[in-house]
Write a protein that holds these residues in place. Structure first.
Motif, PDB file in Angstrom:
ATOM      1  N   THR A  73      -5.163   0.265   4.034  1.00  0.00           N
ATOM      2  CA  THR A  73      -5.633  -1.106   3.872  1.00  0.00           C
ATOM      3  C   THR A  73      -5.530  -1.837   5.206  1.00  0.00           C
ATOM      4  OG1 THR A  73      -3.414  -1.707   3.117  1.00  0.00           O
ATOM      5  CG2 THR A  73      -5.061  -1.280   1.420  1.00  0.00           C
ATOM      6  N   GLU A  74      -6.186  -2.980   5.270  1.00  0.00           N
ATOM      7  CA  GLU A  74      -6.182  -3.753   6.514  1.00  0.00           C
ATOM      8  C   GLU A  74      -4.765  -4.193   6.884  1.00  0.00           C
ATOM      9  OE1 GLU A  74      -9.472  -6.773   8.104  1.00  0.00           O
ATOM     10  OE2 GLU A  74      -8.155  -7.700   6.605  1.00  0.00           O
ATOM     11  N   ARG A  81     -13.397  -2.402  -0.981  1.00  0.00           N
ATOM     12  CA  ARG A  81     -13.538  -1.713   0.311  1.00  0.00           C
ATOM     13  C   ARG A  81     -14.400  -2.557   1.236  1.00  0.00           C
ATOM     14  NH1 ARG A  81     -17.376   2.093   1.423  1.00  0.00           N
ATOM     15  NH2 ARG A  81     -17.736   2.344  -0.830  1.00  0.00           N
ATOM     16  N   ILE A 111     -10.142  -7.428  -4.688  1.00  0.00           N
ATOM     17  CA  ILE A 111      -9.782  -6.141  -4.084  1.00  0.00           C
ATOM     18  C   ILE A 111     -11.048  -5.309  -3.934  1.00  0.00           C
ATOM     19  CG2 ILE A 111      -8.356  -4.072  -4.291  1.00  0.00           C
ATOM     20  CD1 ILE A 111      -6.592  -5.608  -6.263  1.00  0.00           C
ATOM     21  N   THR A 120       0.838  -1.202   0.000  1.00  0.00           N
ATOM     22  CA  THR A 120       0.000   0.000   0.000  1.00  0.00           C
ATOM     23  C   THR A 120       0.871   1.250   0.000  1.00  0.00           C
ATOM     24  OG1 THR A 120      -1.687  -1.187   1.258  1.00  0.00           O
ATOM     25  CG2 THR A 120      -1.859   1.212   1.186  1.00  0.00           C
ATOM     26  N   ILE A 149      -7.806  -8.394  -0.534  1.00  0.00           N
ATOM     27  CA  ILE A 149      -7.076  -7.149  -0.282  1.00  0.00           C
ATOM     28  C   ILE A 149      -8.129  -6.138   0.150  1.00  0.00           C
ATOM     29  CG2 ILE A 149      -5.761  -5.259  -1.304  1.00  0.00           C
ATOM     30  CD1 ILE A 149      -5.466  -8.803  -2.642  1.00  0.00           C
ATOM     31  N   ASN A 152     -10.357   6.528   0.898  1.00  0.00           N
ATOM     32  CA  ASN A 152     -10.803   5.139   0.758  1.00  0.00           C
ATOM     33  C   ASN A 152     -12.215   5.018   0.203  1.00  0.00           C
ATOM     34  OD1 ASN A 152      -8.360   4.465   1.900  1.00  0.00           O
ATOM     35  ND2 ASN A 152      -9.220   3.120   3.474  1.00  0.00           N
ATOM     36  N   ILE A 179      -9.509  -2.683   1.506  1.00  0.00           N
ATOM     37  CA  ILE A 179      -9.380  -1.241   1.750  1.00  0.00           C
ATOM     38  C   ILE A 179     -10.362  -0.922   2.872  1.00  0.00           C
ATOM     39  CG2 ILE A 179      -9.869   1.040   0.812  1.00  0.00           C
ATOM     40  CD1 ILE A 179      -8.498  -1.785  -1.336  1.00  0.00           C
TER      41      ILE A 179
END
Length: 293
Positions: free
Chosen positions: A165-166, A184, A182, A160, A200, A218, A202
């Motif tokens: 991101t987490e 949110r 990918i 990132t 992945i 985000n 967000i």
């Protein structure tokens, strides 16, 4: 000595010397270095050598598009660093994709058609070459076909750069899975009613650990924005844009390649090959860097 010369000596006179002719210097033209027998500079000769080698070895695939290789891997044995540097210049390693484009054009001129976005790899060796499909002198070639994976799966990671991101980075391991979603938030429900789980993530503004400063942009990322898929036969990663990341949904996705090209990923179902160092921009605010390992 003659009588006259004797008299001159007695009276203090010396015999006259015969005048020596004066030699005038002449301009000598500079000697030009001998030209090489081919008239081509060394790097161009090596480039021509590599192109001829590959085309000659791929002649069995002429007019056989269905059986053509899915990729090529070139091995070059060099006796010293100077020779390796000469081959690097020949392959235009400082201009990614340039040599591959020239090779692809010449293959097409010889009725050898490889699939779109076929991978071309090269590697240098000091000393001998490893096992290859074809070999000639210090050159070796491995022909990749789609019948089976060649070697272990290629690992990669996403780092990132902007946005939150987490995880700071994500490992992409095809031995565990070949598709990486990918978006949110951790999960979302698609239009078909299916629940999608993002690999992945967000962070959403109500997720644990969300930082309003880091994750300010985000919200521009869709909950189902894109997918990265691994092709085992080609050992290649590609980005596919999902419905939420397309202009039709009011969103956008871009790939900034390491050679300074920018590519808009805005066609549904199309695979956009990823190379080491590419940066994926989601919604204009979150950027992930793709790296091979």
């Amino acid at each position: 000595m003659s009588f006259i010369d004797t008299l001159k000596t007695l009276f203090g006179l010396t015999p006259s010397r015969a005048e020596q002719p004066t030699v005038q210097p002449t301009d000598t033209p500079p000697v030009s270095p001998a030209a090489s027998s081919s008239g081509m500079p060394p790097a161009a000769q090596r480039r021509d050598q590599v192109l001829r080698f590959i085309i000659e070895k791929l002649r069995p695939y002429q007019n056989e598009p269905g059986a053509a290789p899915v990729g090529l891997r070139l091995y070059i044995a060099c006796s010293n660093p100077e020779e390796e540097e000469s081959y690097r210049v020949a392959l235009r390693t400082n201009q990614p994709g340039t040599f591959r484009a020239e090779l692809n054009r010449q293959l097409a001129d010889n009725y050898i058609s490889l699939p779109k976005n076929w991978p071309f790899e090269y590697e240098f060796f000091q000393g001998g070459l490893p096992d290859t499909t074809y070999r000639e002198g210090n050159l070796g070639l491995i022909v990749l076909d789609g019948s089976k994976p060649d070697g272990p799966p290629q690992l990669a990671r996403l780092v990132t750069l902007t946005g939150q991101t987490e995880q700071a980075e994500y490992l992409l391991d095809p031995s565990r899975q070949t598709t990486f979603c990918i978006g949110r938030g951790r999960t979302t429900q698609t239009a078909s009613g299916r629940v999608r789980t993002n690999d992945i993530v967000i962070l959403n503004d109500d997720d644990t650990g969300f930082d309003p400063a880091k994750g300010a942009g985000n919200g521009a990322v869709s909950r189902a924005h894109a997918t990265i898929r691994y092709n085992a036969a080609q050992r290649q990663y590609a980005l596919l844009v999902d419905a939420g990341g397309l202009p039709a949904s009011g969103n956008k996705t871009k790939i900034f390649h390491s050679d300074e090209r920018m590519e808009r990923a805005d066609i549904a179902g199309m695979s956009y090959p990823l190379q080491h160092g590419d940066q994926i921009e989601l919604g204009g605010s979150v950027t992930l860097q793709f790296e091979l390992r």
